[in-house]
Design a protein around this motif. Structure first.
Motif, PDB file in Angstrom:
ATOM      1  N   GLY A 148       0.833  -1.194   0.000  1.00 28.18           N
ATOM      2  CA  GLY A 148       0.000   0.000   0.000  1.00 28.18           C
ATOM      3  C   GLY A 148       0.865   1.239   0.000  1.00 28.18           C
ATOM      4  O   GLY A 148       2.018   1.211   0.436  1.00 28.18           O
ATOM      5  N   VAL A 149       0.328   2.322  -0.521  1.00 26.92           N
ATOM      6  CA  VAL A 149       1.025   3.603  -0.549  1.00 26.92           C
ATOM      7  C   VAL A 149       0.065   4.658  -0.014  1.00 26.92           C
ATOM      8  O   VAL A 149      -1.040   4.827  -0.544  1.00 26.92           O
ATOM      9  CB  VAL A 149       1.489   3.973  -1.970  1.00 26.92           C
ATOM     10  N   ASP A 150       0.474   5.353   1.059  1.00 28.95           N
ATOM     11  CA  ASP A 150      -0.348   6.392   1.667  1.00 28.95           C
ATOM     12  C   ASP A 150       0.176   7.758   1.260  1.00 28.95           C
ATOM     13  O   ASP A 150       1.383   8.006   1.307  1.00 28.95           O
ATOM     14  CB  ASP A 150      -0.330   6.294   3.195  1.00 28.95           C
TER      15      ASP A 150
ATOM     16  N   ASN B 297      -5.366  17.646   7.674  1.00 30.29           N
ATOM     17  CA  ASN B 297      -4.386  16.732   7.076  1.00 30.29           C
ATOM     18  C   ASN B 297      -5.148  15.709   6.249  1.00 30.29           C
ATOM     19  O   ASN B 297      -5.700  14.744   6.768  1.00 30.29           O
ATOM     20  CB  ASN B 297      -3.563  16.049   8.163  1.00 30.29           C
ATOM     21  N   ARG B 298      -5.209  15.935   4.944  1.00 29.88           N
ATOM     22  CA  ARG B 298      -5.929  15.028   4.056  1.00 29.88           C
ATOM     23  C   ARG B 298      -5.070  13.800   3.798  1.00 29.88           C
ATOM     24  O   ARG B 298      -3.908  13.914   3.429  1.00 29.88           O
ATOM     25  CB  ARG B 298      -6.237  15.722   2.737  1.00 29.88           C
ATOM     26  N   ARG B 299      -5.646  12.606   4.002  1.00 28.57           N
ATOM     27  CA  ARG B 299      -4.882  11.380   3.904  1.00 28.57           C
ATOM     28  C   ARG B 299      -5.561  10.410   2.956  1.00 28.57           C
ATOM     29  O   ARG B 299      -6.793  10.263   2.975  1.00 28.57           O
ATOM     30  CB  ARG B 299      -4.729  10.731   5.278  1.00 28.57           C
ATOM     31  N   SER B 300      -4.758   9.741   2.135  1.00 30.81           N
ATOM     32  CA  SER B 300      -5.247   8.733   1.212  1.00 30.81           C
ATOM     33  C   SER B 300      -4.498   7.438   1.491  1.00 30.81           C
ATOM     34  O   SER B 300      -3.274   7.399   1.423  1.00 30.81           O
ATOM     35  CB  SER B 300      -5.026   9.174  -0.240  1.00 30.81           C
ATOM     36  N   VAL B 301      -5.242   6.363   1.820  1.00 27.81           N
ATOM     37  CA  VAL B 301      -4.666   5.071   2.159  1.00 27.81           C
ATOM     38  C   VAL B 301      -5.127   4.041   1.135  1.00 27.81           C
ATOM     39  O   VAL B 301      -6.326   3.934   0.857  1.00 27.81           O
ATOM     40  CB  VAL B 301      -5.075   4.629   3.581  1.00 27.81           C
ATOM     41  N   SER B 302      -4.186   3.291   0.582  1.00 26.03           N
ATOM     42  CA  SER B 302      -4.489   2.267  -0.415  1.00 26.03           C
ATOM     43  C   SER B 302      -4.248   0.886   0.178  1.00 26.03           C
ATOM     44  O   SER B 302      -3.167   0.618   0.715  1.00 26.03           O
ATOM     45  CB  SER B 302      -3.613   2.452  -1.668  1.00 26.03           C
ATOM     46  N   LEU B 303      -5.250   0.017   0.079  1.00 26.39           N
ATOM     47  CA  LEU B 303      -5.159  -1.365   0.556  1.00 26.39           C
ATOM     48  C   LEU B 303      -5.292  -2.293  -0.643  1.00 26.39           C
ATOM     49  O   LEU B 303      -6.283  -2.211  -1.378  1.00 26.39           O
ATOM     50  CB  LEU B 303      -6.261  -1.665   1.575  1.00 26.39           C
TER      51      LEU B 303
ATOM     52  N   VAL C  17       3.268  14.028   1.741  1.00 27.96           N
ATOM     53  CA  VAL C  17       4.071  12.987   2.388  1.00 27.96           C
ATOM     54  C   VAL C  17       3.623  11.650   1.825  1.00 27.96           C
ATOM     55  O   VAL C  17       2.435  11.308   1.906  1.00 27.96           O
ATOM     56  CB  VAL C  17       3.906  13.004   3.918  1.00 27.96           C
ATOM     57  N   LEU C  18       4.557  10.919   1.244  1.00 31.40           N
ATOM     58  CA  LEU C  18       4.251   9.613   0.662  1.00 31.40           C
ATOM     59  C   LEU C  18       4.880   8.541   1.545  1.00 31.40           C
ATOM     60  O   LEU C  18       6.096   8.539   1.755  1.00 31.40           O
ATOM     61  CB  LEU C  18       4.775   9.523  -0.768  1.00 31.40           C
ATOM     62  N   LYS C  19       4.057   7.636   2.072  1.00 31.67           N
ATOM     63  CA  LYS C  19       4.535   6.581   2.950  1.00 31.67           C
ATOM     64  C   LYS C  19       4.212   5.224   2.336  1.00 31.67           C
ATOM     65  O   LYS C  19       3.089   4.987   1.890  1.00 31.67           O
ATOM     66  CB  LYS C  19       3.899   6.675   4.342  1.00 31.67           C
ATOM     67  N   ILE C  20       5.192   4.355   2.306  1.00 31.08           N
ATOM     68  CA  ILE C  20       5.078   3.059   1.657  1.00 31.08           C
ATOM     69  C   ILE C  20       4.888   1.994   2.723  1.00 31.08           C
ATOM     70  O   ILE C  20       5.704   1.871   3.645  1.00 31.08           O
ATOM     71  CB  ILE C  20       6.331   2.755   0.814  1.00 31.08           C
ATOM     72  N   ASP C  21       3.816   1.232   2.605  1.00 34.84           N
ATOM     73  CA  ASP C  21       3.530   0.141   3.534  1.00 34.84           C
ATOM     74  C   ASP C  21       4.054  -1.158   2.928  1.00 34.84           C
ATOM     75  O   ASP C  21       3.619  -1.586   1.861  1.00 34.84           O
ATOM     76  CB  ASP C  21       2.026   0.048   3.767  1.00 34.84           C
ATOM     77  N   THR C  22       5.016  -1.763   3.620  1.00 40.21           N
ATOM     78  CA  THR C  22       5.584  -3.024   3.149  1.00 40.21           C
ATOM     79  C   THR C  22       5.068  -4.213   3.940  1.00 40.21           C
ATOM     80  O   THR C  22       5.558  -5.327   3.767  1.00 40.21           O
ATOM     81  CB  THR C  22       7.123  -2.987   3.259  1.00 40.21           C
TER      82      THR C  22
ATOM     83  N   ASP D 265       8.261   2.038  12.041  1.00 44.31           N
ATOM     84  CA  ASP D 265       8.509   2.874  10.885  1.00 44.31           C
ATOM     85  C   ASP D 265       9.873   2.642  10.272  1.00 44.31           C
ATOM     86  O   ASP D 265      10.111   2.987   9.122  1.00 44.31           O
ATOM     87  CB  ASP D 265       8.380   4.368  11.276  1.00 44.31           C
ATOM     88  N   GLU D 266      10.831   2.094  11.040  1.00 44.63           N
ATOM     89  CA  GLU D 266      12.157   1.868  10.481  1.00 44.63           C
ATOM     90  C   GLU D 266      12.108   0.892   9.308  1.00 44.63           C
ATOM     91  O   GLU D 266      12.998   0.866   8.481  1.00 44.63           O
ATOM     92  CB  GLU D 266      13.113   1.337  11.556  1.00 44.63           C
ATOM     93  N   GLU D 267      11.065   0.048   9.244  1.00 43.09           N
ATOM     94  CA  GLU D 267      10.953  -0.927   8.176  1.00 43.09           C
ATOM     95  C   GLU D 267      10.147  -0.384   7.007  1.00 43.09           C
ATOM     96  O   GLU D 267       9.923  -1.071   6.029  1.00 43.09           O
ATOM     97  CB  GLU D 267      10.291  -2.210   8.714  1.00 43.09           C
ATOM     98  N   GLU D 268       9.666   0.855   7.085  1.00 43.10           N
ATOM     99  CA  GLU D 268       8.860   1.433   6.036  1.00 43.10           C
ATOM    100  C   GLU D 268       9.701   2.417   5.241  1.00 43.10           C
ATOM    101  O   GLU D 268      10.844   2.713   5.566  1.00 43.10           O
ATOM    102  CB  GLU D 268       7.653   2.168   6.652  1.00 43.10           C
ATOM    103  N   GLY D 269       9.111   2.917   4.158  1.00 37.72           N
ATOM    104  CA  GLY D 269       9.747   3.962   3.374  1.00 37.72           C
ATOM    105  C   GLY D 269       8.887   5.205   3.398  1.00 37.72           C
ATOM    106  O   GLY D 269       7.660   5.136   3.280  1.00 37.72           O
TER     107      GLY D 269
END
Length: 507
Positions: free
Chosen positions: A111-113, A285-291, A127-132, A138-142
């Motif tokens: 997923g990419v938030d 803070n508008r947030r978009s979460v992809s599953l 802010v782009l956050k990558i869910d692995t 968070d240390e394991e995320e990008g």
């Protein structure tokens, strides 16, 4: 070219997109944000410096030096940070003091938030956050904090497309439009917010924060901690003032809680896009979460006592390997139950069976635990009142009897909330009263069963049956089932597993 969502300001052209394989940097505009974010950590030292050194030219010079140092640090950090897509991986490099390279295989991206905090929104950044799927923090995320909106949308599209391409045999893209709206929560339903209870303690949190700042900064601001203790002792000596202050906080709970709920869940929208479930929400803070849809194994519908009276529920997705599932996995805020059942059924799949009731002994166990402990407290307090002749013990006994009376409907409600079922495709388990939760899980997600029995359950002849699931919480339990249910339910859901044990081959 992907356009930014309509609720966000148009992003300024950032030049041609960076080709895959070439290193890119964050937007230079982030240099206007980083020093501001560092100011809270510098505020206390700067205030202490001004009070210790006085309002002199030397104090001002040191303060200016500290602010300038944060700007230089932000520039160096920006210049030594880069990211790039190399074949089947994303690399994020930092070389501020020691060189660090974080490599994220595209096949692990689940997923990419994309979020836009207030200052980022003003500057057209995101802010782009990558869910692995990592659970180690968070240390394991990008995370790319400070890319343009245009670049965030481009990267999101590229990363999710390549992540799907890494498993072509597991992805089925439905025919029709690539983006399909599923549901948008009406703004009037934000009035349900205070019922959830999640934000009701906001006034007390603000008051506690103010008291903490008073004790922490009291010496630096000149009135000392003793003054704060004096105010506290004065309030203790004037209980009516303290009671009035607490009453104001209690009255402010629904208002403040409703405001915070609306800020976090403003224009909550659920949609399907290119094999992903996308949830967008937020006012400031508008947030978009992809599953990723192929990793969704079910959903969980939750309601509290007040929500149940109003007929509203919340919903979360049960997803394999999803970190921070209570935030990222949210499918719906408070909505009417019928709407939640329809939306979750459309987005993930419906559950088409009634829940089976648990044996009457389960009701007796809940009534016992909800009533008897308070009766014991009332009896002890009554004996103490007779021996000491103190009215406080009589008050405690009366309060315990009142709670025992309240425990009767609570125990009955807890029993009526118990249930489990199977419709041939999905299984469901439900339990709880003050927080009732019903989990609906696909049969293919079940990886094992666990049968547990405490000492008290052994005496009552009931069991706790847990379906092990490689997603969400890892397991969902049917509490206090009978022996027949404990053996028949697993055999019904996963007959291939249990048939060899129930009918062993004859020699």
């Amino acid at each position: 070219m992907t356009q930014p969502p309509p609720h966000l300001p148009p992003a300024e052209p950032a030049g041609p997109p960076v080709p895959n394989g070439l290193a890119a940097r964050l937007s230079p505009k982030v240099l206007l944000i980083d020093p501001v974010r560092m100011l809270p950590s510098l505020l206390l030292p700067l205030v202490g410096l001004l009070f210790v050194g006085g309002f002199s030219a030397r104090s001002y010079a040191w303060a200016a030096f500290g602010v300038g140092a944060t700007v230089v640090f932000a520039v160096i950090r920006w210049a030594t940070f880069s990211y790039q897509i190399l074949g089947d991986r994303l690399e994020i490099k930092r070389s501020l003091i020691s060189r660090s390279v974080r490599t994220i295989p595209l096949e692990r991206i689940r997923g990419v938030d994309v979020s836009t905090p207030p200052m980022h929104r003003l500057l057209g950044l995101a802010v782009l956050k990558i869910d692995t799927g990592a659970s180690g923090g968070d240390e394991e995320e990008g995370e790319l904090d400070g890319v343009t909106l245009h670049e965030a949308e481009r990267l999101k599209s590229v990363l999710l497309r390549r992540a799907r391409a890494a498993h072509p045999e597991q992805v089925s893209v439905p025919a029709g439009p690539s983006e399909r709206p599923i549901f948008k929560v009406p703004r009037t339903w934000l009035l349900y917010g205070p019922l959830s209870g999640a934000y009701l303690l906001t006034p007390f949190a603000l008051a506690g924060g103010a008291i903490g700042l008073a004790f922490q900064w009291g010496d630096n601001l000149g009135f000392g901690r003793d003054a704060a203790w004096t105010v506290g002792e004065w309030l203790w000596d004037h209980p009516f003032v303290l009671l009035a202050f607490a009453l104001v906080l209690v009255l402010a709970m629904p208002v403040a809680g409703g405001v915070m709920y609306a800020i976090f869940n403003w224009d909550f929208t659920l949609k399907s896009r290119d094999g992903y479930l996308v949830a967008e929400r937020g006012l400031i803070n508008r947030r978009s979460v992809s599953l990723e849809s192929r990793r969704v194994r079910g959903y969980e519908i939750v309601d509290g006592l007040a929500e149940r009276w109003a007929g509203v529920v919340r919903a979360w997705a049960i997803v394999t390997g999803l970190g921070d599932s209570q935030t990222r996995g949210q499918l719906l805020p408070d909505v009417p139950r019928a709407v939640a059942v329809h939306v979750t059924g459309e987005a993930i799949g419906p559950y088409r069976a009634d829940l089976r009731r648990h044996p009457p002994v389960a009701r007796n166990r809940r009534l016992f635990r909800a009533v008897v402990p308070w009766l014991v407290v009332a009896a002890v307090a009554g004996v103490a009142a007779v021996l000491t002749a103190s009215p406080l013990w009589w008050i405690l006994a009366a309060l315990a009897l009142l709670l025992a009376g309240v425990g009767v409907p609570i125990g009955l409600d807890r029993y009526s909330s118990l249930g489990h079922g199977y419709d041939g495709v999905r299984l469901a388990v439900r339990s709880g009263s003050l927080r009732r939760s019903q989990a609906v899980v696909e049969r293919r997600a079940v990886v094992g069963w666990r049968l547990r029995q405490t000492w008290f359950q052994r005496r009552a002849g009931v069991y706790t049956l847990t379906a092990g699931v490689g997603a969400g919480k890892g397991g969902y339990s049917a509490i206090d089932v009978s022996q027949e249910q404990a053996t028949a339910f697993p055999a019904e859901v996963t007959p291939d597993w249990l048939t060899p044990f129930l009918n062993p081959p004859t020699p």
